[in-house]
Design a protein around this motif. Structure first.
Motif, mmCIF file in Angstrom:
data_model
loop_
_atom_site.group_PDB
_atom_site.id
_atom_site.type_symbol
_atom_site.label_atom_id
_atom_site.label_comp_id
_atom_site.label_asym_id
_atom_site.label_seq_id
_atom_site.Cartn_x
_atom_site.Cartn_y
_atom_site.Cartn_z
ATOM 1 N N PHE A 38 24.653 -8.313 -16.532
ATOM 2 C CA PHE A 38 23.272 -8.112 -17.049
ATOM 3 C C PHE A 38 22.657 -7.023 -16.134
ATOM 4 C CE2 PHE A 38 18.795 -9.040 -18.015
ATOM 5 C CZ PHE A 38 18.744 -9.379 -19.283
ATOM 6 N N THR A 39 22.939 -5.692 -16.467
ATOM 7 C CA THR A 39 22.295 -4.607 -15.739
ATOM 8 C C THR A 39 21.894 -3.786 -17.007
ATOM 9 O OG1 THR A 39 24.251 -3.178 -15.681
ATOM 10 C CG2 THR A 39 23.997 -4.821 -13.692
ATOM 11 N N GLY A 40 20.930 -2.855 -16.572
ATOM 12 C CA GLY A 40 20.654 -1.809 -17.742
ATOM 13 C C GLY A 40 21.908 -1.174 -18.225
ATOM 14 N N ALA A 41 22.793 -0.507 -17.471
ATOM 15 C CA ALA A 41 23.737 0.183 -17.982
ATOM 16 C C ALA A 41 24.670 -0.573 -18.965
ATOM 17 C CB ALA A 41 24.741 0.599 -16.830
ATOM 18 N N HIS A 42 24.808 -2.182 -18.511
ATOM 19 C CA HIS A 42 25.744 -3.000 -19.537
ATOM 20 C C HIS A 42 24.991 -3.089 -20.712
ATOM 21 C CE1 HIS A 42 27.735 -3.729 -15.551
ATOM 22 N NE2 HIS A 42 28.901 -4.053 -16.383
ATOM 23 N N LEU A 43 23.709 -3.453 -20.616
ATOM 24 C CA LEU A 43 22.815 -3.569 -21.925
ATOM 25 C C LEU A 43 22.907 -2.534 -22.741
ATOM 26 C CD1 LEU A 43 20.089 -5.827 -20.224
ATOM 27 C CD2 LEU A 43 21.765 -6.490 -21.756
ATOM 28 N N LEU A 44 22.755 -1.210 -22.328
ATOM 29 C CA LEU A 44 23.235 0.002 -23.240
ATOM 30 C C LEU A 44 24.362 -0.169 -23.927
ATOM 31 C CD1 LEU A 44 21.788 2.687 -24.160
ATOM 32 C CD2 LEU A 44 23.084 3.921 -22.125
ATOM 33 N N CYS A 51 26.137 -3.293 -32.381
ATOM 34 C CA CYS A 51 25.771 -2.598 -33.521
ATOM 35 C C CYS A 51 26.933 -2.269 -34.358
ATOM 36 C CB CYS A 51 24.983 -1.311 -33.211
ATOM 37 S SG CYS A 51 24.477 -0.328 -34.708
ATOM 38 N N VAL A 52 28.007 -1.688 -33.639
ATOM 39 C CA VAL A 52 29.210 -1.522 -34.265
ATOM 40 C C VAL A 52 30.006 -2.701 -34.818
ATOM 41 C CG1 VAL A 52 31.506 -0.892 -34.042
ATOM 42 C CG2 VAL A 52 29.782 0.533 -33.001
ATOM 43 N N LEU A 53 29.898 -3.991 -34.098
ATOM 44 C CA LEU A 53 30.649 -5.256 -34.612
ATOM 45 C C LEU A 53 29.785 -5.558 -35.962
ATOM 46 C CD1 LEU A 53 31.922 -8.264 -32.706
ATOM 47 C CD2 LEU A 53 29.874 -8.621 -34.541
ATOM 48 N N ASN A 54 28.404 -5.689 -35.905
ATOM 49 C CA ASN A 54 27.571 -5.873 -36.901
ATOM 50 C C ASN A 54 27.911 -5.130 -37.973
ATOM 51 O OD1 ASN A 54 26.303 -8.057 -35.742
ATOM 52 N ND2 ASN A 54 24.363 -6.586 -35.490
ATOM 53 N N ASP A 55 28.224 -3.533 -37.960
ATOM 54 C CA ASP A 55 28.361 -2.786 -38.909
ATOM 55 C C ASP A 55 29.819 -2.917 -39.592
ATOM 56 O OD1 ASP A 55 25.592 -2.145 -38.734
ATOM 57 O OD2 ASP A 55 26.000 -0.188 -38.192
ATOM 58 N N VAL A 56 30.657 -3.352 -38.793
ATOM 59 C CA VAL A 56 31.993 -3.653 -39.241
ATOM 60 C C VAL A 56 31.755 -4.711 -40.391
ATOM 61 C CG1 VAL A 56 34.378 -4.783 -38.865
ATOM 62 C CG2 VAL A 56 33.556 -2.764 -37.330
ATOM 63 N N TYR A 57 31.184 -5.849 -40.257
ATOM 64 C CA TYR A 57 31.155 -6.867 -41.026
ATOM 65 C C TYR A 57 30.427 -6.406 -42.287
ATOM 66 C CZ TYR A 57 33.404 -10.377 -38.283
ATOM 67 O OH TYR A 57 34.509 -11.106 -37.654
ATOM 68 N N GLU A 112 30.076 6.423 -38.918
ATOM 69 C CA GLU A 112 29.112 7.245 -39.580
ATOM 70 C C GLU A 112 27.758 6.718 -39.815
ATOM 71 O OE1 GLU A 112 28.406 8.781 -44.137
ATOM 72 O OE2 GLU A 112 30.335 9.129 -43.250
ATOM 73 N N VAL A 113 27.677 5.213 -39.967
ATOM 74 C CA VAL A 113 26.424 4.574 -40.197
ATOM 75 C C VAL A 113 25.792 3.661 -39.018
ATOM 76 C CG1 VAL A 113 26.968 4.700 -42.636
ATOM 77 C CG2 VAL A 113 27.233 2.671 -41.216
ATOM 78 N N ALA A 114 26.458 3.557 -38.072
ATOM 79 C CA ALA A 114 26.125 2.584 -37.087
ATOM 80 C C ALA A 114 24.959 3.111 -36.389
ATOM 81 C CB ALA A 114 27.283 2.334 -36.060
ATOM 82 N N GLU A 115 23.693 2.466 -36.457
ATOM 83 C CA GLU A 115 22.404 2.831 -36.039
ATOM 84 C C GLU A 115 22.178 3.065 -34.650
ATOM 85 O OE1 GLU A 115 23.011 -0.069 -37.774
ATOM 86 O OE2 GLU A 115 22.235 0.139 -39.829
ATOM 87 N N ILE A 116 22.809 2.260 -34.006
ATOM 88 C CA ILE A 116 22.524 2.596 -32.314
ATOM 89 C C ILE A 116 23.253 3.727 -31.845
ATOM 90 C CG2 ILE A 116 22.747 1.304 -29.909
ATOM 91 C CD1 ILE A 116 20.283 0.185 -31.892
ATOM 92 N N PRO A 117 24.548 3.606 -32.009
ATOM 93 C CA PRO A 117 25.341 4.794 -31.839
ATOM 94 C C PRO A 117 24.769 6.123 -32.232
ATOM 95 C CG PRO A 117 26.956 3.188 -32.184
ATOM 96 C CD PRO A 117 25.500 2.808 -32.760
ATOM 97 N N ARG A 118 24.458 6.254 -33.412
ATOM 98 C CA ARG A 118 23.416 7.321 -33.899
ATOM 99 C C ARG A 118 22.353 7.776 -33.236
ATOM 100 N NH1 ARG A 118 22.454 6.671 -40.202
ATOM 101 N NH2 ARG A 118 21.758 8.651 -39.954
ATOM 102 N N ALA A 119 21.389 6.575 -32.925
ATOM 103 C CA ALA A 119 20.372 6.802 -32.223
ATOM 104 C C ALA A 119 20.473 7.423 -30.654
ATOM 105 C CB ALA A 119 19.282 5.674 -31.938
ATOM 106 N N ILE A 120 21.991 6.792 -30.039
ATOM 107 C CA ILE A 120 22.005 7.481 -28.885
ATOM 108 C C ILE A 120 22.498 8.919 -28.827
ATOM 109 C CG2 ILE A 120 23.803 7.139 -26.691
ATOM 110 C CD1 ILE A 120 23.487 4.257 -27.623
ATOM 111 N N ARG A 121 23.475 9.146 -29.951
ATOM 112 C CA ARG A 121 23.888 10.559 -29.970
ATOM 113 C C ARG A 121 22.661 11.454 -30.040
ATOM 114 N NH1 ARG A 121 28.077 8.152 -34.161
ATOM 115 N NH2 ARG A 121 29.917 7.678 -32.599
ATOM 116 N N ALA A 122 21.666 11.035 -31.008
ATOM 117 C CA ALA A 122 20.603 11.760 -31.416
ATOM 118 C C ALA A 122 19.596 12.238 -30.120
ATOM 119 C CB ALA A 122 19.830 11.451 -32.649
#
Length: 129
Positions: A38-44, A51-57, A112-122
């Motif tokens: 439970f550190t900021g780095a781990h939480l990011l 998000c990726v796990l959710n979007d797989v399902y 392509e659609v995973a929201e959190i990775p997209r937000a981090i990339r942007a």
């Protein structure tokens, strides 16, 4: 785990480790397990992996692909002078009776659609209100 590594799992990949945290999950009756400090780095990294796990399902459901288990690991490092991320790498393990080609298409769509990775990339502005 790699630097600031996290693991989220569901279905047949759910962790049985005593220190794994369990959460309910809208697409799996048994919920998900999380292995992370439970550190900021781990939480990011956890945000990206979760998000990726959710979007797989979600995407598998929309594509009609049966998923029996998912494990997502995410890790990365930071410049310790600025604490800017040097990037996040995630890996997905799937258990499914679907052909490898179909699973490849699923993962391309998730990436392509995973929201959190997209937000981090942007990039995003974060400010105190």
């Amino acid at each position: 785990m790699d630097q600031f590594g996290v693991v989220v799992s569901a279905g047949s990949f759910r962790s049985s480790a005593a220190d794994a945290v369990r959460f309910p999950h809208r697409w799996t009756p048994e919920g998900v397990t999380v292995e992370s400090d439970f550190t900021g780095a781990h939480l990011l990294h956890l945000a990206a992996a979760g998000c990726v796990l959710n979007d797989v399902y979600r995407e598998a459901r929309d594509l009609g692909v049966r998923i029996d288990g998912v494990r997502v690991t995410a890790s990365g490092d930071f410049n310790t002078e600025t604490w800017a991320s040097t990037g996040i790498t995630y890996r997905v393990e799937l258990r499914s009776p679907a052909p490898a080609e179909e699973l490849g298409r699923l993962m391309d769509r998730v990436d392509e659609v995973a929201e959190i990775p997209r937000a981090i990339r942007a990039g995003a502005t974060v400010q105190r209100g």
